[in-house]
Structure formats: structure tokens, C-alpha cells
Design a protein around this motif. Structure first.
Motif, short mmCIF file in Angstrom:
data_model
loop_
_atom_site.label_atom_id
_atom_site.label_comp_id
_atom_site.label_asym_id
_atom_site.label_seq_id
_atom_site.Cartn_x
_atom_site.Cartn_y
_atom_site.Cartn_z
N ARG A 166 0.83 -1.22 0.00
CA ARG A 166 0.00 0.00 0.00
C ARG A 166 0.85 1.26 0.00
NH1 ARG A 166 -1.77 -0.88 6.29
NH2 ARG A 166 0.32 -1.53 6.91
N ASP A 167 0.24 2.33 -0.41
CA ASP A 167 0.89 3.63 -0.51
C ASP A 167 0.02 4.59 0.30
OD1 ASP A 167 2.31 5.79 -1.21
OD2 ASP A 167 1.95 5.65 -3.37
N PRO A 168 0.07 4.45 1.65
CA PRO A 168 -0.89 5.16 2.50
C PRO A 168 -0.66 6.68 2.52
CG PRO A 168 0.77 4.10 3.88
CD PRO A 168 1.07 3.73 2.46
N ARG A 169 -1.77 7.40 2.60
CA ARG A 169 -1.75 8.86 2.81
C ARG A 169 -2.81 9.20 3.85
NH1 ARG A 169 0.65 10.44 -2.30
NH2 ARG A 169 1.68 8.50 -2.90
N GLY A 170 -2.72 10.41 4.36
CA GLY A 170 -3.75 10.91 5.29
C GLY A 170 -4.12 9.91 6.37
N GLU A 171 -5.42 9.63 6.47
CA GLU A 171 -5.93 8.70 7.49
C GLU A 171 -5.14 7.39 7.52
OE1 GLU A 171 -8.05 8.68 10.14
OE2 GLU A 171 -7.53 10.74 9.57
N ALA A 172 -5.01 6.76 6.37
CA ALA A 172 -4.33 5.46 6.30
C ALA A 172 -2.91 5.57 6.83
CB ALA A 172 -4.34 4.95 4.87
N MET A 173 -2.27 6.72 6.58
CA MET A 173 -0.89 6.92 7.06
C MET A 173 -0.88 6.99 8.58
SD MET A 173 2.16 7.08 5.73
CE MET A 173 3.10 6.42 7.12
N GLN A 174 -1.91 7.64 9.14
CA GLN A 174 -1.97 7.75 10.61
C GLN A 174 -1.97 6.36 11.26
OE1 GLN A 174 -1.43 10.63 12.12
NE2 GLN A 174 -1.22 11.28 9.98
N GLU A 175 -2.65 5.42 10.60
CA GLU A 175 -2.72 4.04 11.11
C GLU A 175 -1.33 3.40 11.18
OE1 GLU A 175 -5.15 0.87 9.31
OE2 GLU A 175 -6.47 2.56 8.75
N VAL A 176 -0.52 3.71 10.16
CA VAL A 176 0.80 3.08 10.05
C VAL A 176 1.81 3.74 11.00
CG1 VAL A 176 2.68 2.56 8.43
CG2 VAL A 176 0.31 2.52 7.64
N LEU A 177 1.59 5.00 11.33
CA LEU A 177 2.59 5.81 12.04
C LEU A 177 3.20 5.16 13.29
CD1 LEU A 177 1.92 9.64 11.93
CD2 LEU A 177 3.93 8.34 11.20
N PRO A 178 2.40 4.61 14.20
CA PRO A 178 3.02 4.08 15.43
C PRO A 178 4.09 3.01 15.12
CG PRO A 178 0.64 4.23 15.70
CD PRO A 178 0.93 4.52 14.26
N ARG A 179 3.76 2.06 14.25
CA ARG A 179 4.77 1.04 13.91
C ARG A 179 5.93 1.67 13.15
NH1 ARG A 179 1.58 -2.90 10.69
NH2 ARG A 179 0.23 -1.05 10.73
N LEU A 180 5.61 2.63 12.27
CA LEU A 180 6.65 3.29 11.48
C LEU A 180 7.64 3.98 12.41
CD1 LEU A 180 7.73 3.96 8.72
CD2 LEU A 180 6.24 5.96 8.64
N ARG A 181 7.12 4.66 13.45
CA ARG A 181 8.01 5.33 14.41
C ARG A 181 8.98 4.34 15.02
NH1 ARG A 181 3.57 7.70 16.37
NH2 ARG A 181 3.28 9.87 15.71
N ASP A 182 8.48 3.17 15.40
CA ASP A 182 9.34 2.16 16.02
C ASP A 182 10.40 1.64 15.05
OD1 ASP A 182 8.17 2.32 18.49
OD2 ASP A 182 6.97 0.50 18.29
N GLU A 183 10.00 1.38 13.82
CA GLU A 183 10.96 0.83 12.85
C GLU A 183 12.01 1.87 12.48
OE1 GLU A 183 10.97 -2.10 12.68
OE2 GLU A 183 8.93 -2.86 12.92
N ILE A 184 11.56 3.12 12.34
CA ILE A 184 12.50 4.20 12.03
C ILE A 184 13.48 4.39 13.17
CG2 ILE A 184 12.54 6.73 12.01
CD1 ILE A 184 10.51 6.69 9.79
N ALA A 185 13.00 4.20 14.39
CA ALA A 185 13.89 4.31 15.56
C ALA A 185 14.97 3.23 15.48
CB ALA A 185 13.09 4.18 16.85
N ASP A 186 14.59 2.01 15.08
CA ASP A 186 15.58 0.93 14.97
C ASP A 186 16.66 1.28 13.96
OD1 ASP A 186 14.41 -0.78 16.87
OD2 ASP A 186 13.04 -1.66 15.38
#
Lengths: 111, 111, 111, 111
Positions: free
Chosen positions: B46-66
Motif C-alpha cells: 500500500r501507498d498510504p496517505r492521510g488517514e491510512a498513514m496515521q494508522e501506520v505511524l506508530p509502527r513506522l516510528r518504532d521501525e524508524i527508531a531501529d
């Protein structure tokens, strides 16, 4: 992650070239992964130390910079506070890898 | 990249667990690449934007931190000044992608 | 690469689920790279041999299968003859890595 | 995966160069991941179709061949029957993604 003034330079570099249109989060994630692979490529057939590592360093610096640049764009575009993200991940890792259980054990290293 | 005090915390986290032995530059490069892939995995289908991106953000934050954590260990262990590395790479990119030739052209985006 | 009858099964598996719509060449390339990373993840902190390798084998078989599946979809969708592609690449590698120069030298291993 | 006679050629190519010493399972996994990234790199900033895809094809064939070569070495060295591995993985995927639940849904695509 980087000084605000340097982040601003990165944003300006991208804006001047009208490249925001290509920098969707998904495209940035692809590039982040490709640049991380270019870091790994420097170690494809060898595990350099000391002298040998010095030889690799100049290219390594450039590839690591590419990873940092895409990481910075991703965080900026998605309003991710990298420092806070790292603090929160470390807290999770402290729970997941207590010193008593993890000391000296590769199995319990984060992955 | 990260505040010195947070970098020191990362070094302490690793030292307390006696994990320096596993953190060869090559192993860190492997982990950097694996964590960057976990960032990309969030965008696999998927290529999430807006709402859909908000859903992904928490996991994205963790992976980006790694990714940031392994990047930090690599730079610390190899004495790489990330800020200087990014400045030098940007200078190279300015030469390689002059605004006149690169404006609005994906082909001329760094890779 | 795989027996025609097995390739047909893969195509049927995808068609029954109406997944061709997601299998653009770009998406397949992303998944190929992600699955190859899952193979590598099994080696993240270790270099198993003998007994230790036996432990890893069941998961390794599954991850390697995922790589083969996406490779098969890519070749099928883009009409790539994998056997011929490998023969042509080997011919290039023979030119690029003559035995006399490459024997026992990692530096001259393809990358 | 490939015809036995071509696999034998690959083994001979490696033996003549005395490269088995570098082909540990871990090193092959690293190279598999790097080659898969080179496939993805061809799609870094674009999602080519039709004409544009034709342009990419020659390089794509070569990169896909590299992935197949390392996959072949891994399977040969670890005695993995790729055909059987794919059949077993498909069986797992049939359980995991029943047509009724998965039809037309990217979320339920394997990852």
C-alpha cells in the motif's frame, strides 16, 4: 537527528529541484532500504577491521549519509520526532531485553 | 544525529548487556539493512496517505527508531561524524544534480 | 525455474484471490527484496554451521520459497526466461572474472 | 529450480575460482538480499509499464539472474529442495489466505 539548519538545507535542496512530488512516504521507504543495502554492500564479502576498515570508511561515510538523508526526509514529512521515537523504542527494548536475561546472549539481541 | 546524552544511553544499554561483541561493523550493517526493510514492509502492498498513514505511524516510528539506533552505533564505533558526512554528500549531490538539469526529473534523483 | 505445473498452480493461487491487481512489477520487486531480507534475518546475529544450521533450516526453507515465488511471478509477468537470463549472466561473469585473475580472491567475486 | 546441467555449471564456475570458501550460508544470504535490492533499484523512482518496462527489461533480466544464482547456491549447499519448499509454502498460504477471506484484499496478501 541533524541540526535544524542542516535539515532546512535538505528541504531546500529538494524544493529547488521540485522533487517533493517523488518523495511519497513509500518512495522514501524504498530509497531508505536501497541505501541501507549500499552500506551492507561494502561488507558483502568481507568483515574489515583496522587497516582494512580505514579503506572502506570514505565510501561508508557517503552511504551512511544517504541513509540519514532519507531518514530525515521521512521524519520531516511524517512529523516523526526521531529523538522521542528512539527513547520510546529503548524503553521497549529495556522491557524486552532485561540485563539479567540478555547479558552476552546474541539470541536476545533486538531484531 | 541524536543528542549526546541519548547516544550515551544507547552505548550504556549495549554495554550493560555485553553486546559490543556482536556489534561488528558488518553485523551492524546487516541489522541496519534489516531494519530499513522493516520500514519498507509497512508499505509492502500500500501507498498510504492521510488517514491510512496515521494508522501506520506508530509502527513506522518504532521501525524508524531501529534504523536510527543502528546508524548511531555504526557512526559511534567507526568515528563517523554524521553531520559532516551529510554535508559532504549534499555537496556531491549539488554537483551531480544541478537544479537546471534535475528540476522535476525523477531520473536525476539520487540513487 | 520451477516445473510448469507448479508455476501454473502459483498463477491459479493468485488468480483465485484476485491478487493480480496488486502484483505490479514494482510491488513484486518490493516483495522480492523483503523476502530476501527475511532470509538474511535468520543470519542476523549468527553464522550457523552443522547442528546450528539444522535448527535454522525449516524457517530458511520457507523464506527461500517466498523468494522463489516472487521471482517466479516477476518472470512470468514480464516474460523473462530465467534459464536463459542465468546463462547470459554466467557468460558475462566468465568475461568479468577470468579464472586466472579471480581464483581465490573475494574482491573479484561478483557483486 | 534450474536444469541440473545449468546448476552443475554454476557449481563448476564457483569451484574453478575457488570461491566455495566465501560462500558460507550467511554470505550467500547477504548476497541474495543485495541482489534483490538491485532488482528493486530499477523501480526506485518509477513504476514502469509497457514501453517504459521494455527499457528496464535488459537490466532487470541480469539482476533477476543474480538473485536466482545465489538462491541456487543456497539451496545446493544446504540441500534444500526448492520445488518441495514452494509446494509446502503454498500449502501454508492456502490455509492462511482462504479465498473467501482474501479475495481482492491486499491486507491479506502474504508478507
Amino acid at each position: 537527528m541533524l541540526p535544524t539548519e542542516l535539515i532546512d538545507e535538505l528541504m531546500r535542496f529538494r524544493a529547488e529541484r521540485d522533487w517533493e512530488q517523488f518523495h511519497t512516504p513509500r518512495n522514501l521507504a524504498i530509497s531508505l532500504s536501497l541505501e541501507a543495502s549500499e552500506v551492507l554492500e561494502l561488507f558483502q564479502w568481507r568483515d574489515p577491521r583496522g587497516e582494512a576498515m580505514q579503506e572502506v570508511l570514505p565510501r561508508l561515510r557517503d552511504e551512511i549519509a544517504d541513509v540519514a538523508v532519507y531518514l530525515t526526509y521521512l521524519c520531516r514529512d511524517l512529523d516523526i520526532d526521531l529523538e522521542q521515537a528512539v527513547r520510546s523504542k529503548m524503553e521497549q527494548n529495556r522491557q524486552k531485553y532485561p540485563v539479567a536475561l540478555s547479558k552476552g546472549s546474541a539470541r536476545n539481541t533486538p531484531n
